[in-house]
Enzyme design. Structure first.
Site, short mmCIF file in Angstrom:
data_model
loop_
_atom_site.label_atom_id
_atom_site.label_comp_id
_atom_site.label_asym_id
_atom_site.label_seq_id
_atom_site.Cartn_x
_atom_site.Cartn_y
_atom_site.Cartn_z
N ILE A 97 0.90 -1.16 0.00
CA ILE A 97 0.00 0.00 0.00
C ILE A 97 0.93 1.20 0.00
CG2 ILE A 97 -1.72 1.33 1.26
CD1 ILE A 97 -2.89 -1.32 2.22
N PRO A 98 1.03 1.86 -1.15
CA PRO A 98 2.10 2.83 -1.40
C PRO A 98 1.94 4.17 -0.67
CG PRO A 98 0.60 2.78 -3.24
CD PRO A 98 0.12 1.74 -2.28
N CYS A 99 2.17 4.17 0.64
CA CYS A 99 1.97 5.39 1.40
C CYS A 99 2.99 6.47 1.04
CB CYS A 99 1.97 5.10 2.90
SG CYS A 99 3.40 4.24 3.51
N HIS A 100 4.02 6.11 0.28
CA HIS A 100 4.97 7.13 -0.17
C HIS A 100 4.32 8.09 -1.18
CE1 HIS A 100 5.38 3.83 -3.10
NE2 HIS A 100 5.71 4.76 -3.97
#
Length: 145
Positions: A97-100
């Site tokens: 889950i690409p929180c970046h």
């Protein structure tokens, strides 16, 4: 140093899903466009609010970003940018889950579990450009509609 298995009599213990996920993470960090499956994640360990934040975040495509405020507005919580940031700070599935891809509304990075240099590295791998102040140049904020 040899990469030999020191315990060849023991069977290798893994599962197909984990092997595939690890292969995808390796490809992702090499710059390949990967859409991680979220159906294998145990989101039930997260609060209801965090689940909503993580689901919104997972929809942001590679090469795009959103702001903490945009995410909170999408979730119907105007002024909830800090709560979104807190939910992402404890993301149990970073990269998958690409929180970046969540940044501040002014284009600066905000925070990241792996540190800001890693966040910038991941975004640059996805084609996001930065200026000398380490702000995203002309952020293309994702819109869920």
């Amino acid at each position: 140093m040899s990469q030999e298995n020191p315990f060849p009599s023991l069977p290798r213990s893994s599962c197909r899903e984990m092997e595939e996920l690890l292969n995808q993470i390796e490809a992702f960090t090499s710059g390949d466009k990967i859409n991680f499956p979220t159906d294998i994640l145990r989101l039930s360990d997260c609060s209801g609010f965090q689940q909503k934040v993580l689901q919104a975040e997972s929809a942001i495509p590679r090469g795009m970003v959103s702001s903490y405020g945009h995410i909170s507005a999408h979730l119907g919580i105007p002024g909830g940018a800090r709560a979104v940031g807190t939910a992402l700070a404890t993301n149990p599935f970073p990269l998958v889950i690409p929180c970046h891809r969540a940044i501040r509304s002014d284009g600066s990075l905000g925070g990241f579990q792996g540190g800001l240099p890693m966040k910038q590295f991941l975004l640059e791998k996805e084609g996001i450009a930065f200026n000398q102040k380490n702000q995203v140049v002309n952020p293309d904020f994702y819109d869920w509609e």
